[in-house]
Enzyme design. Structure first.
Site, PDB file in Angstrom:
ATOM      1  N   GLU A 170       0.809  -1.224   0.000  1.00  0.00           N
ATOM      2  CA  GLU A 170       0.000   0.000   0.000  1.00  0.00           C
ATOM      3  C   GLU A 170       0.841   1.272   0.000  1.00  0.00           C
ATOM      4  O   GLU A 170       0.331   2.341  -0.315  1.00  0.00           O
ATOM      5  CB  GLU A 170      -0.944  -0.011   1.216  1.00  0.00           C
ATOM      6  CG  GLU A 170      -2.023  -1.077   1.100  1.00  0.00           C
ATOM      7  CD  GLU A 170      -2.809  -1.292   2.392  1.00  0.00           C
ATOM      8  OE1 GLU A 170      -3.952  -1.730   2.310  1.00  0.00           O
ATOM      9  OE2 GLU A 170      -2.258  -1.039   3.482  1.00  0.00           O
ATOM     10  N   GLY A 191     -12.966  -3.828   2.127  1.00  0.00           N
ATOM     11  CA  GLY A 191     -14.054  -4.641   1.583  1.00  0.00           C
ATOM     12  C   GLY A 191     -15.319  -3.800   1.494  1.00  0.00           C
ATOM     13  O   GLY A 191     -15.669  -3.087   2.432  1.00  0.00           O
ATOM     14  N   ILE A 222     -13.125  -9.460   6.969  1.00  0.00           N
ATOM     15  CA  ILE A 222     -14.518  -9.887   6.795  1.00  0.00           C
ATOM     16  C   ILE A 222     -14.670 -10.647   5.477  1.00  0.00           C
ATOM     17  O   ILE A 222     -14.494 -10.077   4.395  1.00  0.00           O
ATOM     18  CB  ILE A 222     -15.482  -8.671   6.825  1.00  0.00           C
ATOM     19  CG1 ILE A 222     -15.247  -7.814   8.081  1.00  0.00           C
ATOM     20  CG2 ILE A 222     -16.934  -9.148   6.731  1.00  0.00           C
ATOM     21  CD1 ILE A 222     -15.485  -8.490   9.406  1.00  0.00           C
ATOM     22  N   MET A 259      -9.188  -2.622   8.601  1.00  0.00           N
ATOM     23  CA  MET A 259      -8.673  -3.045   9.903  1.00  0.00           C
ATOM     24  C   MET A 259      -7.820  -2.002  10.639  1.00  0.00           C
ATOM     25  O   MET A 259      -7.185  -2.333  11.639  1.00  0.00           O
ATOM     26  CB  MET A 259      -7.873  -4.356   9.720  1.00  0.00           C
ATOM     27  CG  MET A 259      -8.707  -5.459   9.093  1.00  0.00           C
ATOM     28  SD  MET A 259      -7.812  -6.988   8.739  1.00  0.00           S
ATOM     29  CE  MET A 259      -7.557  -7.634  10.372  1.00  0.00           C
ATOM     30  N   GLU A 260      -7.789  -0.767  10.148  1.00  0.00           N
ATOM     31  CA  GLU A 260      -6.927   0.243  10.796  1.00  0.00           C
ATOM     32  C   GLU A 260      -7.571   1.624  10.958  1.00  0.00           C
ATOM     33  O   GLU A 260      -7.259   2.358  11.907  1.00  0.00           O
ATOM     34  CB  GLU A 260      -5.618   0.447   9.998  1.00  0.00           C
ATOM     35  CG  GLU A 260      -4.706  -0.761   9.940  1.00  0.00           C
ATOM     36  CD  GLU A 260      -5.105  -1.751   8.865  1.00  0.00           C
ATOM     37  OE1 GLU A 260      -5.802  -1.330   7.907  1.00  0.00           O
ATOM     38  OE2 GLU A 260      -4.753  -2.930   8.972  1.00  0.00           O
ATOM     39  N   ASP A 314     -12.412  -6.060  -2.483  1.00  0.00           N
ATOM     40  CA  ASP A 314     -13.290  -7.245  -2.402  1.00  0.00           C
ATOM     41  C   ASP A 314     -14.649  -6.838  -1.842  1.00  0.00           C
ATOM     42  O   ASP A 314     -14.849  -5.684  -1.457  1.00  0.00           O
ATOM     43  CB  ASP A 314     -12.643  -8.315  -1.499  1.00  0.00           C
ATOM     44  CG  ASP A 314     -12.368  -7.777  -0.097  1.00  0.00           C
ATOM     45  OD1 ASP A 314     -11.233  -7.345   0.150  1.00  0.00           O
ATOM     46  OD2 ASP A 314     -13.295  -7.757   0.737  1.00  0.00           O
TER      47      ASP A 314
HETATM   48  N1  ADE Z   1      -9.249  -5.071   3.767  1.00  0.00           N
HETATM   49  C1  ADE Z   1      -9.558  -5.389   2.488  1.00  0.00           C
HETATM   50  N2  ADE Z   1     -10.640  -6.183   2.446  1.00  0.00           N
HETATM   51  C2  ADE Z   1     -11.026  -6.380   3.718  1.00  0.00           C
HETATM   52  C3  ADE Z   1     -12.055  -7.126   4.320  1.00  0.00           C
HETATM   53  N3  ADE Z   1     -12.908  -7.842   3.583  1.00  0.00           N
HETATM   54  N4  ADE Z   1     -12.154  -7.105   5.676  1.00  0.00           N
HETATM   55  C4  ADE Z   1     -11.275  -6.409   6.414  1.00  0.00           C
HETATM   56  N5  ADE Z   1     -10.271  -5.690   5.896  1.00  0.00           N
HETATM   57  C5  ADE Z   1     -10.143  -5.675   4.563  1.00  0.00           C
END
Ligand code: ADE
Length: 232
Positions: free
Chosen positions: A13, A79, A156, A176-177, A200
């Site tokens: 990233e 996501g 997730i 997640m951050e 995703d």
């Molecule tokens: N970062 C990218 N996709 C994610 C997901 N599905 N859940 C958590 N962090 C992510």
């Protein structure tokens, strides 16, 4: 804004942005390499914080204490939590919260941090508006969305959990951050913005989609960050 901190969770990233820096000085603190230098004529500190909320919060505090940054920008992938937000689209944070903060046993609402005056951290409106304008200019082919980003120490990849997040928090995307960076920035009174490209759909297809689309998603955020710095 004199000095901007730019945080990405993973090397993928931040490495393209790091390669474009000039006059680079590197310092390692808390096992994180802080790259201080210039990008688009702006003073920046770019750092890979590692995955998850604790890494993200520690990193933000170092940017506050040792570099006295005037703003923090978090870039990365996420996501999607909405049908209309597609792979490779960009989400700019209006605000962010921690979906895994749960003190409901004490009578608090889901996501509410006990004994804090704030649990939903608002991003800097000027940074959001500027980033939106830059997106329209430098990546006009990409869908841009402005809304809530929800964070937790969980990847997730399950339709049921995704639905739970949508019902409880009304998020646009999940990662997640972001909310940890936001909370640390809030405590230090530093403006922040989270920029996430969708890799995703946060459901059963997430793991496959993530590997396939991560690269495309990151390229879009790199263009956005460069354009944003040029206009700050
Ligand atoms: N970062 C990218 N996709 C994610 C997901 N599905 N859940 C958590 N962090 C992510």
């Amino acid at each position: 804004m004199n000095k901007i901190g730019i945080i990405g969770a993973m090397d993928e990233e931040v490495h393209i942005i790091k390669e474009q820096m000039q006059e680079v000085r590197i310092r390692t603190v808390a096992a994180m390499d802080f790259y201080e230098g210039k990008l688009q004529g702006k003073e920046v500190v770019i750092v890979r914080c590692g995955i998850g909320k604790v890494n993200a919060a520690v990193c933000t505090q170092v940017l506050a204490d040792l570099y006295q940054v005037d703003a923090v920008i978090n870039t990365g992938v996420a996501g999607s939590l909405r049908n209309e937000i597609d792979i490779a689209d960009i989400v700019l944070s209006t605000d962010t919260l921690q979906h895994d903060m749960d003190a409901t046993g004490f009578g608090y609402g889901l996501g509410i941090i006990p004994r804090m005056d704030c649990s939903v951290f608002p991003a800097d409106k000027k940074l959001v508006d500027l980033a939106k304008a830059v997106c329209e200019e430098v990546i006009p082919e990409v869908g841009i969305h402005t809304g809530r980003i929800v964070s937790g120490d969980q990847f997730i990849s399950d339709g049921g959990k995704k639905e739970w997040l949508i019902q409880n928090f009304d998020g646009y995307c999940t990662e997640m951050e972001g909310a940890a960076i936001a909370q640390a920035a809030y405590l230090n009174q530093i403006p922040f913005l989270i920029i996430r490209a969708i890799s995703d759909k946060a459901d059963h297809s997430a793991e496959m989609a993530y590997s396939e689309f991560e690269g495309i998603a990151i390229k879009n955020t790199v263009k956005l960050i460069s354009g944003l710095l040029a206009r700050l």
